[in-house]
Design a protein around this motif. Structure first.
Motif, PDB file in Angstrom:
ATOM      1  N   VAL A  71     -30.575  13.709  34.541  1.00 33.40           N
ATOM      2  CA  VAL A  71     -31.712  13.760  33.617  1.00 33.40           C
ATOM      3  C   VAL A  71     -31.696  12.483  32.780  1.00 33.40           C
ATOM      4  O   VAL A  71     -30.728  12.208  32.071  1.00 33.40           O
ATOM      5  N   PRO A  72     -32.752  11.675  32.869  1.00 34.43           N
ATOM      6  CA  PRO A  72     -32.761  10.397  32.148  1.00 34.43           C
ATOM      7  C   PRO A  72     -32.942  10.577  30.635  1.00 34.43           C
ATOM      8  O   PRO A  72     -33.469  11.593  30.180  1.00 34.43           O
ATOM      9  N   GLN A  73     -32.526   9.573  29.885  1.00 31.90           N
ATOM     10  CA  GLN A  73     -32.692   9.611  28.426  1.00 31.90           C
ATOM     11  C   GLN A  73     -34.159   9.651  28.028  1.00 31.90           C
ATOM     12  O   GLN A  73     -34.493  10.102  26.945  1.00 31.90           O
ATOM     13  N   SER A  74     -35.031   9.190  28.885  1.00 35.27           N
ATOM     14  CA  SER A  74     -36.462   9.173  28.580  1.00 35.27           C
ATOM     15  C   SER A  74     -37.138  10.533  28.769  1.00 35.27           C
ATOM     16  O   SER A  74     -38.297  10.697  28.375  1.00 35.27           O
ATOM     17  N   GLN A  75     -36.419  11.495  29.333  1.00 36.86           N
ATOM     18  CA  GLN A  75     -37.000  12.813  29.611  1.00 36.86           C
ATOM     19  C   GLN A  75     -37.464  13.491  28.324  1.00 36.86           C
ATOM     20  O   GLN A  75     -36.732  13.563  27.348  1.00 36.86           O
ATOM     21  N   ILE A  91     -25.382  14.220  18.262  1.00 34.90           N
ATOM     22  CA  ILE A  91     -24.875  13.910  19.607  1.00 34.90           C
ATOM     23  C   ILE A  91     -25.997  14.062  20.632  1.00 34.90           C
ATOM     24  O   ILE A  91     -26.221  13.195  21.472  1.00 34.90           O
ATOM     25  N   TRP A  92     -26.706  15.179  20.536  1.00 33.32           N
ATOM     26  CA  TRP A  92     -27.808  15.429  21.467  1.00 33.32           C
ATOM     27  C   TRP A  92     -28.870  14.335  21.326  1.00 33.32           C
ATOM     28  O   TRP A  92     -29.361  13.805  22.325  1.00 33.32           O
ATOM     29  N   GLY A  93     -29.217  14.012  20.096  1.00 32.57           N
ATOM     30  CA  GLY A  93     -30.255  13.011  19.848  1.00 32.57           C
ATOM     31  C   GLY A  93     -29.902  11.629  20.367  1.00 32.57           C
ATOM     32  O   GLY A  93     -30.778  10.878  20.806  1.00 32.57           O
ATOM     33  N   ARG A  94     -28.628  11.281  20.331  1.00 29.28           N
ATOM     34  CA  ARG A  94     -28.207   9.981  20.878  1.00 29.28           C
ATOM     35  C   ARG A  94     -28.330   9.966  22.398  1.00 29.28           C
ATOM     36  O   ARG A  94     -28.719   8.961  22.979  1.00 29.28           O
ATOM     37  N   GLN A  95     -28.000  11.066  23.044  1.00 27.90           N
ATOM     38  CA  GLN A  95     -28.025  11.105  24.507  1.00 27.90           C
ATOM     39  C   GLN A  95     -29.394  11.470  25.072  1.00 27.90           C
ATOM     40  O   GLN A  95     -29.728  11.073  26.185  1.00 27.90           O
ATOM     41  N   GLN A  96     -30.156  12.237  24.320  1.00 26.10           N
ATOM     42  CA  GLN A  96     -31.496  12.645  24.752  1.00 26.10           C
ATOM     43  C   GLN A  96     -32.470  12.458  23.587  1.00 26.10           C
ATOM     44  O   GLN A  96     -32.901  13.413  22.946  1.00 26.10           O
ATOM     45  N   PRO A  97     -32.818  11.205  23.287  1.00 26.14           N
ATOM     46  CA  PRO A  97     -33.607  10.912  22.084  1.00 26.14           C
ATOM     47  C   PRO A  97     -35.036  11.426  22.094  1.00 26.14           C
ATOM     48  O   PRO A  97     -35.674  11.478  21.047  1.00 26.14           O
ATOM     49  N   ASN A  98     -35.528  11.848  23.244  1.00 27.13           N
ATOM     50  CA  ASN A  98     -36.901  12.332  23.330  1.00 27.13           C
ATOM     51  C   ASN A  98     -36.945  13.866  23.289  1.00 27.13           C
ATOM     52  O   ASN A  98     -37.736  14.496  23.974  1.00 27.13           O
ATOM     53  N   THR A  99     -36.044  14.438  22.466  1.00 28.70           N
ATOM     54  CA  THR A  99     -35.945  15.887  22.336  1.00 28.70           C
ATOM     55  C   THR A  99     -36.610  16.366  21.052  1.00 28.70           C
ATOM     56  O   THR A  99     -36.430  15.767  19.994  1.00 28.70           O
ATOM     57  N   PHE A 100     -37.363  17.448  21.175  1.00 28.40           N
ATOM     58  CA  PHE A 100     -37.944  18.160  20.045  1.00 28.40           C
ATOM     59  C   PHE A 100     -37.137  19.445  19.886  1.00 28.40           C
ATOM     60  O   PHE A 100     -36.729  20.043  20.876  1.00 28.40           O
TER      61      PHE A 100
END
Length: 181
Positions: A71-75, A91-100
């Protein structure tokens, strides 16, 4: 199918017996190849019954397996019913910055570490959720989308803002996140 815009809800439920956890990992890895960049990935984690409520192991494990699954960081991701701590959020935000991050009425029972996480979510990444019919409203009975206002009151109290602010930003965020691209 081209009309499918969201993928999920997938993740780990550690309220299930530990003997079932590997099945959840295997299922996730069988599903992830079907995820496309155009999809919104909806994830959910539940921790072991009786833990501090922050689901630390489940969240860290899910993050690891999403990365392992490519799963890419841009997902674009909707983290449904987030109950983690501020450090897990970071931690989550650094690895998956496009998360709501979505929150339900469960936020009324958050401990201080979970409240710190709720406060740390940027306005631009905050979502309201009813998770109907699973959480009873303060009037009793099953939740419905009408309980979103009660959830907004809880979030506003924790964040020290007006309810109207929570309603405005979460409406904007949900509309933006779930629009068809």
């Amino acid at each position: 199918m081209p009309l499918v815009t969201a993928f999920g809800e997938v993740g780990f439920d550690h309220t299930e017996a530990m003997s079932k956890w590997q099945d959840q990992v295997e299922l996730l890895h069988r599903l992830l190849p079907f995820l496309e960049a155009r999809h919104l990935l909806v994830v959910h984690c539940r921790g072991v019954r009786g833990d501090s409520g922050d689901c630390e192991f489940a969240i860290r494990s899910l993050l690891f397996h999403l990365k392992l699954g490519g799963v890419p960081q841009s997902q674009r991701i909707h983290f449904h019913c987030f109950t983690g701590t501020k450090s897990l959020l970071e931690i989550w935000g650094r690895q998956q910055p496009n998360t709501f991050f979505g929150f339900t009425r469960v936020a009324a029972t958050f401990n201080k570490n979970q409240v710190a996480a709720l406060r740390a979510v940027p306005d631009s990444k905050l979502l309201l959720e009813s998770d109907a019919p699973y959480f009873a409203s303060k009037k009793g009975g099953h939740s419905t989308p009408f309980t979103l206002y009660e959830t907004a009151e809880i979030l506003a109290g924790h964040r020290g803002v007006d309810v109207s602010h929570i309603l405005k930003i979460t409406t904007q965020n949900g509309t933006s996140l779930y629009k068809k691209e």
